[in-house]
Design a protein around this motif. Structure first.
Motif, PDB file in Angstrom:
ATOM      1  N   VAL A  58      31.581 -34.386  12.832  1.00 22.45           N
ATOM      2  CA  VAL A  58      30.504 -33.710  13.559  1.00 22.45           C
ATOM      3  C   VAL A  58      30.051 -32.512  12.737  1.00 22.45           C
ATOM      4  O   VAL A  58      30.850 -31.613  12.447  1.00 22.45           O
ATOM      5  CB  VAL A  58      30.959 -33.258  14.960  1.00 22.45           C
ATOM      6  N   LEU A  59      28.794 -32.524  12.345  1.00 16.32           N
ATOM      7  CA  LEU A  59      28.206 -31.445  11.551  1.00 16.32           C
ATOM      8  C   LEU A  59      27.338 -30.602  12.473  1.00 16.32           C
ATOM      9  O   LEU A  59      26.405 -31.097  13.092  1.00 16.32           O
ATOM     10  CB  LEU A  59      27.378 -32.032  10.409  1.00 16.32           C
ATOM     11  N   LYS A  60      27.647 -29.319  12.549  1.00 19.82           N
ATOM     12  CA  LYS A  60      26.970 -28.424  13.484  1.00 19.82           C
ATOM     13  C   LYS A  60      25.958 -27.559  12.739  1.00 19.82           C
ATOM     14  O   LYS A  60      26.273 -26.973  11.708  1.00 19.82           O
ATOM     15  CB  LYS A  60      27.991 -27.556  14.222  1.00 19.82           C
ATOM     16  N   PHE A  61      24.754 -27.488  13.317  1.00 20.53           N
ATOM     17  CA  PHE A  61      23.656 -26.769  12.680  1.00 20.53           C
ATOM     18  C   PHE A  61      22.895 -25.938  13.710  1.00 20.53           C
ATOM     19  O   PHE A  61      22.904 -26.238  14.903  1.00 20.53           O
ATOM     20  CB  PHE A  61      22.666 -27.745  12.029  1.00 20.53           C
ATOM     21  N   CYS A  62      22.214 -24.919  13.211  1.00 21.98           N
ATOM     22  CA  CYS A  62      21.260 -24.147  14.009  1.00 21.98           C
ATOM     23  C   CYS A  62      20.293 -23.470  13.044  1.00 21.98           C
ATOM     24  O   CYS A  62      20.721 -22.838  12.074  1.00 21.98           O
ATOM     25  CB  CYS A  62      21.985 -23.110  14.864  1.00 21.98           C
ATOM     26  N   GLU A  63      19.002 -23.624  13.292  1.00 22.15           N
ATOM     27  CA  GLU A  63      18.003 -22.957  12.460  1.00 22.15           C
ATOM     28  C   GLU A  63      17.841 -21.520  12.951  1.00 22.15           C
ATOM     29  O   GLU A  63      17.265 -21.271  14.010  1.00 22.15           O
ATOM     30  CB  GLU A  63      16.663 -23.695  12.515  1.00 22.15           C
ATOM     31  N   VAL A  64      18.372 -20.586  12.188  1.00 20.27           N
ATOM     32  CA  VAL A  64      18.376 -19.182  12.601  1.00 20.27           C
ATOM     33  C   VAL A  64      17.316 -18.355  11.882  1.00 20.27           C
ATOM     34  O   VAL A  64      17.155 -17.169  12.185  1.00 20.27           O
ATOM     35  CB  VAL A  64      19.767 -18.550  12.367  1.00 20.27           C
ATOM     36  N   TYR A  65      16.579 -18.961  10.964  1.00 21.87           N
ATOM     37  CA  TYR A  65      15.627 -18.191  10.154  1.00 21.87           C
ATOM     38  C   TYR A  65      14.193 -18.709  10.268  1.00 21.87           C
ATOM     39  O   TYR A  65      13.282 -17.968  10.633  1.00 21.87           O
ATOM     40  CB  TYR A  65      16.072 -18.202   8.691  1.00 21.87           C
ATOM     41  N   PHE A  66      13.962 -19.975   9.958  1.00 18.46           N
ATOM     42  CA  PHE A  66      12.602 -20.512   9.911  1.00 18.46           C
ATOM     43  C   PHE A  66      12.069 -20.817  11.315  1.00 18.46           C
ATOM     44  O   PHE A  66      12.821 -21.150  12.229  1.00 18.46           O
ATOM     45  CB  PHE A  66      12.549 -21.779   9.058  1.00 18.46           C
ATOM     46  N   HIS A  67      10.728 -20.730  11.423  1.00 20.22           N
ATOM     47  CA  HIS A  67      10.050 -20.973  12.693  1.00 20.22           C
ATOM     48  C   HIS A  67       9.033 -22.104  12.575  1.00 20.22           C
ATOM     49  O   HIS A  67       8.083 -22.166  13.360  1.00 20.22           O
ATOM     50  CB  HIS A  67       9.340 -19.696  13.173  1.00 20.22           C
ATOM     51  N   ALA A  68       9.215 -22.998  11.622  1.00 18.10           N
ATOM     52  CA  ALA A  68       8.281 -24.103  11.434  1.00 18.10           C
ATOM     53  C   ALA A  68       9.003 -25.257  10.754  1.00 18.10           C
ATOM     54  O   ALA A  68      10.053 -25.072  10.127  1.00 18.10           O
ATOM     55  CB  ALA A  68       7.071 -23.671  10.596  1.00 18.10           C
ATOM     56  N   SER A  69       8.430 -26.449  10.883  1.00 24.96           N
ATOM     57  CA  SER A  69       8.993 -27.631  10.229  1.00 24.96           C
ATOM     58  C   SER A  69       8.714 -27.606   8.732  1.00 24.96           C
ATOM     59  O   SER A  69       7.867 -26.842   8.250  1.00 24.96           O
ATOM     60  CB  SER A  69       8.395 -28.895  10.844  1.00 24.96           C
ATOM     61  N   ASN A  70       9.444 -28.428   7.994  1.00 27.82           N
ATOM     62  CA  ASN A  70       9.267 -28.603   6.549  1.00 27.82           C
ATOM     63  C   ASN A  70       9.507 -27.329   5.745  1.00 27.82           C
ATOM     64  O   ASN A  70       8.992 -27.179   4.638  1.00 27.82           O
ATOM     65  CB  ASN A  70       7.867 -29.145   6.239  1.00 27.82           C
ATOM     66  N   GLN A  71      10.298 -26.420   6.300  1.00 27.83           N
ATOM     67  CA  GLN A  71      10.679 -25.213   5.568  1.00 27.83           C
ATOM     68  C   GLN A  71      12.073 -25.366   4.957  1.00 27.83           C
ATOM     69  O   GLN A  71      12.320 -24.921   3.844  1.00 27.83           O
ATOM     70  CB  GLN A  71      10.655 -23.995   6.501  1.00 27.83           C
ATOM     71  N   LYS A  72      12.976 -25.968   5.713  1.00 33.17           N
ATOM     72  CA  LYS A  72      14.329 -26.258   5.218  1.00 33.17           C
ATOM     73  C   LYS A  72      14.629 -27.724   5.525  1.00 33.17           C
ATOM     74  O   LYS A  72      14.730 -28.121   6.696  1.00 33.17           O
ATOM     75  CB  LYS A  72      15.375 -25.352   5.878  1.00 33.17           C
TER      76      LYS A  72
END
Length: 231
Positions: A58-72
């Protein structure tokens, strides 16, 4: 435990300072999604697997910086076999929202089976986060379960986001002490009790058929937990 300075990747606690509330995660677990390791190139970790059987990474993630798609956007490989391709966390769940990826596999003797693929196995699995042109790969936490996907604890559905944020806010008001700074006795009435042990098993309240066999928890390290069925 391993020396954090020797671990692959760059430690970041950006989420701790900028995202006190996260969607889809209980307050006692949010440190898993607020802290992370990223790297300017591909990077990975080696995880020993002690015996034959079915497992779920199980790989756990959370986008804590970017506010749009195709950034990371990045890929994930297990023993050089692609298992997650083009992962865009924001596109999946948005900003500040927990997201888990499940990678089932089976160990049998000197073979590792991932879907229809049979790979050589020497006692370890290597999980790699592969850089693409869209920023840097990252991971917030890693959990290894013995069993199948149906038995693995899941995050709540996305539609519960607003309700969970309200519950988290109420819980935080009951316990104003910052995370991992001090422990505070909580009232016995549920759901206001918020346990904050220095080294917590985030799945204590899950099915008792699982017990922690190997736990390596650190604020700035990917958390690697091996949960095995009790015999």
């Amino acid at each position: 435990g391993a020396d954090p300075s020797n671990m692959p990747g760059v430690a970041s606690d950006h989420g701790v300072h900028h995202l006190p509330l996260l969607a889809r995660v209980h307050p006692q677990d949010r440190i898993l999604y607020q802290t992370e390791r990223y790297n300017f190139d591909s990077f990975g970790y080696t995880i020993p697997v002690p015996r034959d059987g079915d497992y779920v990474l199980v790989l756990k993630f959370c986008e804590v910086y970017f506010h749009a798609s195709n950034q990371k956007v990045f890929d994930v490989k297990l023993n050089n076999q692609p298992v997650v391709v083009g992962l865009d966390i924001f596109s999946k769940v948005g900003h500040g929202t927990a997201h888990d990826e499940y990678v089932p596999f089976r160990i049998q003797g000197d073979a590792l089976f991932i879907g229809d693929y049979k790979l050589a196995f020497n006692g370890d699995v290597q999980v790699e986060f592969i850089k693409t042109p869209y920023d840097n790969p990252k991971v917030n936490a890693i959990v290894l379960y013995e069993g199948n996907v149906a038995e693995v604890p899941k995050l709540p559905p996305l539609q519960q986001r607003e309700e969970e944020e309200i519950v988290q806010e109420e819980l935080i008001q009951e316990d104003p002490v910052p995370d991992y700074v001090a422990e505070q006795a909580a009232p016995k009435q549920a759901p206001k009790k918020v346990a904050r042990p220095k080294k917590a098993n985030p799945y204590d309240d899950q099915d008792t058929q699982y017990w922690p066999m190997l736990i390596g928890i650190g604020v700035f390290l990917p958390t690697v937990i091996l949960l095995c069925k009790s015999m």
